[in-house]
Design a protein around this motif. Structure first.
Motif, PDB file in Angstrom:
ATOM      1  N   ARG A  48     -18.653  70.090  65.137  1.00  0.00           N
ATOM      2  CA  ARG A  48     -17.887  70.834  64.127  1.00  0.00           C
ATOM      3  C   ARG A  48     -17.898  70.129  62.780  1.00  0.00           C
ATOM      4  O   ARG A  48     -18.002  70.771  61.746  1.00  0.00           O
ATOM      5  N   LEU A  49     -17.800  68.812  62.811  1.00  0.00           N
ATOM      6  CA  LEU A  49     -17.780  68.065  61.549  1.00  0.00           C
ATOM      7  C   LEU A  49     -19.099  68.221  60.805  1.00  0.00           C
ATOM      8  O   LEU A  49     -19.112  68.434  59.584  1.00  0.00           O
ATOM      9  N   SER A  50     -20.213  68.153  61.517  1.00  0.00           N
ATOM     10  CA  SER A  50     -21.524  68.322  60.878  1.00  0.00           C
ATOM     11  C   SER A  50     -21.650  69.709  60.257  1.00  0.00           C
ATOM     12  O   SER A  50     -22.138  69.855  59.141  1.00  0.00           O
ATOM     13  N   MET A  51     -21.199  70.715  60.985  1.00  0.00           N
ATOM     14  CA  MET A  51     -21.265  72.080  60.448  1.00  0.00           C
ATOM     15  C   MET A  51     -20.324  72.250  59.250  1.00  0.00           C
ATOM     16  O   MET A  51     -20.664  72.913  58.275  1.00  0.00           O
ATOM     17  N   ALA A  52     -19.140  71.632  59.333  1.00  0.00           N
ATOM     18  CA  ALA A  52     -18.200  71.715  58.217  1.00  0.00           C
ATOM     19  C   ALA A  52     -18.770  71.043  56.975  1.00  0.00           C
ATOM     20  O   ALA A  52     -18.649  71.567  55.863  1.00  0.00           O
ATOM     21  N   LEU A  53     -19.402  69.875  57.158  1.00  0.00           N
ATOM     22  CA  LEU A  53     -20.016  69.184  56.018  1.00  0.00           C
ATOM     23  C   LEU A  53     -21.138  70.007  55.402  1.00  0.00           C
ATOM     24  O   LEU A  53     -21.234  70.138  54.181  1.00  0.00           O
ATOM     25  N   LEU A  54     -21.982  70.575  56.252  1.00  0.00           N
ATOM     26  CA  LEU A  54     -23.077  71.402  55.749  1.00  0.00           C
ATOM     27  C   LEU A  54     -22.530  72.629  55.022  1.00  0.00           C
ATOM     28  O   LEU A  54     -23.000  72.979  53.935  1.00  0.00           O
ATOM     29  N   GLY A  55     -21.532  73.266  55.606  1.00  0.00           N
ATOM     30  CA  GLY A  55     -20.909  74.422  54.952  1.00  0.00           C
ATOM     31  C   GLY A  55     -20.281  74.051  53.625  1.00  0.00           C
ATOM     32  O   GLY A  55     -20.397  74.785  52.640  1.00  0.00           O
TER      33      GLY A  55
END
Length: 107
Positions: A48-55
């Motif tokens: 989730r953190l990786s996706m949040a950072l990318l978003g």
């Protein structure tokens, strides 16, 4: 898969250094993408953190681009305001201990 991603990202950074403006860096986005691929390779899922950072990177880039295109004079306000918000949040959380008490104690 990681080797192909590493080659692609290394090529991207090399190309940007060769033809891009001086001082332009792609390493932060590359680091986020590398972290995302490491999550996939290790766990088979994206964190989730990786996706949040990318978003956040995509939303930030789009917001900055729109601001520069439509209100160039106000464009510096976006990153300045966001940095101030992050600093305020970090100072607030750093000033409290695990029990939520303000630091330093005893005063």
């Amino acid at each position: 898969m990681l080797a192909v991603a590493a080659l692609a990202m290394g090529g991207q950074s090399g190309l940007v250094r060769a033809v891009g403006p001086p001082g332009f860096s792609t390493t932060y986005l590359t680091g986020v993408l590398t972290g995302l691929l490491v999550d996939v390779a290790r766990r088979g899922t994206v964190g989730r953190l990786s996706m949040a950072l990318l978003g956040a990177l995509v939303v930030g880039a789009a917001s900055g681009g729109l601001l520069v295109a439509h209100a160039a004079r106000a464009a510096p306000a976006l990153p300045t305001g966001l940095v101030a918000l992050v600093l305020l949040a970090s100072l607030t959380s750093l000033a409290r201990d695990a029990e939520g008490r303000l630091w330093p104690h005893g005063e």
